[in-house]
Motif scaffolding. Structure first.
Motif, PDB file in Angstrom:
ATOM      1  N   HIS A 524      36.375  38.935  39.359  1.00 31.93           N
ATOM      2  CA  HIS A 524      37.092  38.938  38.092  1.00 31.93           C
ATOM      3  C   HIS A 524      36.132  39.010  36.908  1.00 31.93           C
ATOM      4  O   HIS A 524      36.478  39.574  35.856  1.00 31.93           O
ATOM      5  CB  HIS A 524      38.003  37.707  38.010  1.00 31.93           C
ATOM      6  N   ASP A 525      34.916  38.498  37.064  1.00 36.63           N
ATOM      7  CA  ASP A 525      33.904  38.692  36.021  1.00 36.63           C
ATOM      8  C   ASP A 525      33.620  40.175  35.836  1.00 36.63           C
ATOM      9  O   ASP A 525      33.467  40.660  34.699  1.00 36.63           O
ATOM     10  CB  ASP A 525      32.617  37.953  36.387  1.00 36.63           C
ATOM     11  N   ALA A 528      36.351  42.020  33.921  1.00 36.44           N
ATOM     12  CA  ALA A 528      36.255  41.846  32.473  1.00 36.44           C
ATOM     13  C   ALA A 528      35.327  42.872  31.850  1.00 36.44           C
ATOM     14  O   ALA A 528      35.524  43.286  30.701  1.00 36.44           O
ATOM     15  CB  ALA A 528      35.767  40.432  32.151  1.00 36.44           C
ATOM     16  N   GLU A 532      39.866  46.242  29.660  1.00 35.93           N
ATOM     17  CA  GLU A 532      40.334  45.325  28.628  1.00 35.93           C
ATOM     18  C   GLU A 532      41.721  44.815  29.003  1.00 35.93           C
ATOM     19  O   GLU A 532      42.576  45.588  29.439  1.00 35.93           O
ATOM     20  CB  GLU A 532      40.389  46.031  27.272  1.00 35.93           C
ATOM     21  N   LEU A 538      43.666  38.180  32.327  1.00 37.12           N
ATOM     22  CA  LEU A 538      42.638  38.129  33.357  1.00 37.12           C
ATOM     23  C   LEU A 538      42.540  36.740  33.971  1.00 37.12           C
ATOM     24  O   LEU A 538      42.322  36.604  35.179  1.00 37.12           O
ATOM     25  CB  LEU A 538      41.288  38.550  32.765  1.00 37.12           C
ATOM     26  N   GLN A 539      42.717  35.689  33.163  1.00 39.46           N
ATOM     27  CA  GLN A 539      42.663  34.334  33.710  1.00 39.46           C
ATOM     28  C   GLN A 539      43.798  34.108  34.708  1.00 39.46           C
ATOM     29  O   GLN A 539      43.615  33.456  35.739  1.00 39.46           O
ATOM     30  CB  GLN A 539      42.745  33.303  32.583  1.00 39.46           C
TER      31      GLN A 539
END
Length: 597
Positions: A524-525, A528, A532, A538-539
């Motif tokens: 997930h990093d 990011a 966008e 994203l969280q």
């Protein structure tokens, strides 16, 4: 037309190869010299064995490095040829394949080559044998079919003709215009036709030939066009397969021979020289059937996914679980194995189930015998190469008896609102030696379109995957296989369930006690950095283990359950224009599945 196969295309002893070829429906064989030399049977016994099996010996091969050599060398070649012709008489073979020379002693002299091949044909005629001269794509001086034909024509010998080999012709990049010259060859001078497909690879042509040939329809060559040109000459010999393939030579000869014969049936259909029942493309997934000795773990997952047990089969230990239009059968019958849950069968909605079954059986798909109790729907079923049972089901509202009528409804249980609206796709892991066969089977038998094969990075090797689907995407099947024989049980099968809101579906699944596959934070990093997202989006994906992909058609959001037996589930939210399967995320998913949970 008559069909034949070179024994080098199959694995095992010569006896095993002959038996497999006969059982698959071939009319004849090419005897590859190494197979004969390694056989304990005498030539007479091999001849008798072929006769018992109903096989003709259509070709003996190969004779190498014969022509365009110094006279002393050619004298030794004639001595060798005499021995081979005597052997062929004992075998009952009347045609020998002579490959264009790769010898460093061969000279670039067509007149010499024609003269020596004519003398070889003189000797062959004494034994009632014909010589079929073939241009190897890597021949020292003769490496095109046009060149080989010019030499044969110059020799002008009745016992000398040419052999056309699709690999040697098409591997050199021959296009439609290049093939038009085949029409200049009289059909009676084409003594033999060998067919092989191949994936389009950029590599040395000899290595390409020796290791990567495949059966027609499994590669990238336009064999139907080539065959059409050959048949227009009046060629009346057999269609013969000569396929050098490392996988085929290690796989069981029986299924390989069936796949080979199926490929020739399809090639004849594509070339317009054979008529098969027309394809009947499935229009939807009626059900997926899980076979399990212990139903509790998988039914717990189904319940957490929002499925409800709505019916039970009238005469078999099979329960129907349903959520929206997604249906899963849970079968705890005697065929269930103790090594976990597996995806055993797929019900395909068909506009004409009987015609779909006729197509399947014409293409050598084994029909599955079924015990039917009085009143059971007359479902037709065949077996796919990996053993998955495929049922051809009438669509709801059809006049035919519907499979759902075989189930008795259970009392209402106040089920939660369904989150899965339908089956998005099914993923089937193939035995390592059935990948190409499976792709050809699903394309030809079911009439599905195939996408390009892709390689996916697994922590322990590469996983090959190829998807097949119908035009509107209502039937999608992803076929995959590991890179080695030990991989065929390492990767699970799965059922992907389409939902309009994957976040809500994942939350509901987890709230109901379901376990989602954990995804590393590093993934997930990286998301990011690449995309966008709206604030908090994203969280949410990070918290739920949702993966994300995007192409020109839209976005794809998906997450996975942990595996039960050999099966896991995927929740999918697909934008209408997105046609893929999240392949970019497969390495992360595979690594996560290998990790301890």
């Amino acid at each position: 037309m008559r069909t034949s196969i070179a024994t080098v295309s199959l694995s095992g002893s010569l006896t095993e190869k002959l038996t497999a070829a006969a059982r698959a429906g071939f009319d004849g064989v090419e005897i590859f010299e190494n197979d004969l030399l390694a056989s304990p049977l005498t030539p007479e016994e091999i001849r008798a064995r072929c006769a018992d099996l109903g096989l003709t010996i259509d070709l003996y091969q190969p004779m190498r490095d014969v022509e365009a050599v110094p006279e002393a060398d050619f004298g030794r070649n004639l001595r060798r040829a005499r021995h081979k012709f005597e052997l062929m008489n004992r075998l009952g073979a009347d045609t020998v394949l002579v490959c264009s020379s790769v010898s460093p002693h061969a000279v670039d002299d067509d007149s010499l080559a024609a003269g020596q091949l004519g003398r070889l044909a003189d000797l062959a005629r004494e034994f009632g044998i014909r010589v079929a001269y073939e241009a190897l794509a890597w021949g020292r001086h003769v490496n095109t079919h046009e060149h080989a034909w010019r030499i044969v024509e110059a020799a002008g010998h009745p016992a000398l003709g040419t052999c056309l080999d699709s690999f040697h012709i098409l591997s050199r990049g021959s296009g439609p215009k290049d093939l038009e010259g085949i029409a200049d060859i009289p059909g009676e001078k084409i003594f033999f036709l060998q067919l092989a497909d191949a994936p389009l690879l950029a590599m040395d042509v000899l290595q390409w030939s020796r290791h990567y040939r495949c059966f027609p329809g499994q590669g990238g060559f336009d064999l139907a066009n080539l065959l059409g040109h050959v048949l227009r000459t009046g060629y009346a010999g057999p269609l013969s397969l000569e396929v050098f393939n490392d996988v085929f030579r290690q796989a069981d000869a029986g299924p390989t021979a069936v796949d080979a014969h199926r490929s020739l049936l399809l090639l004849q259909e594509a070339a317009g020289v054979a008529e098969l029942p027309a394809p009947v493309v499935p229009t939807g997934v009626a059900f997926a059937e899980l076979l399990t000795a212990d139903a509790e773990p998988v039914t717990a997952v189904l319940a957490a996914l929002g499925f409800t047990r709505v019916a039970r089969h009238r005469g078999k230990p099979v329960d129907l679980w349903q959520s929206g239009r997604a249906r899963v059968l849970v079968n705890t019958g005697p065929a269930a194995r103790r090594d976990g849950t597996r995806l055993a069968a797929i019900g395909l909605e068909s506009p004409d189930p009987a015609a779909a079954a006729r197509r399947a059986e014409a293409l050598l798909a084994p029909a599955l015998p079924r015990h039917r109790d009085p009143g059971d729907a007359p479902l037709e079923a065949v077996s796919a190469p990996d053993g998955t049972e495929l049922f051809f089901c009438a669509t709801e509202g059809d006049q035919l008896p519907h499979w759902r009528a075989d189930f008795e409804d259970l009392p209402e249980h106040g089920a939660p609102a369904p989150s899965a609206v339908r089956v998005d796709h099914l993923a089937l892991t193939q035995p390592w030696h059935h990948f190409d066969e499976a792709a050809l089977f699903h394309r030809s038998v079911l009439g599905l379109d195939a996408e390009q094969s892709v390689d996916l990075a697994d922590p322990y090797g590469l996983l090959r995957s190829r998807a097949v689907s119908n035009a509107d995407g209502s039937v999608r099947i992803a076929l995959s296989v590991g890179a080695a024989p030990t991989d065929d049980t390492a990767h699970a099968q799965h059922i992907a369930l389409a939902t309009g809101d994957v976040v809500a579906a994942a939350r509901a699944f987890r709230a109901a006690g379901g376990r989602l596959l954990p995804v590393p934070a590093n993934y997930h990093d990286d998301l990011a950095a690449r995309y966008e997202f709206e604030a908090g989006e994203l969280q949410t994906y990070r918290d739920l283990g949702i993966l994300y992909d995007r192409d020109s058609g839209g976005a794809f959001r998906h997450c996975y359950t942990v595996t039960v037996g050999r099966v896991f589930f995927e929740l999918v939210q697909r934008d209408a224009g997105y046609r893929g399967y999240g392949a970019a995320n497969a390495p992360v998913r595979l690594a996560a599945q290998h990790a301890p949970h």
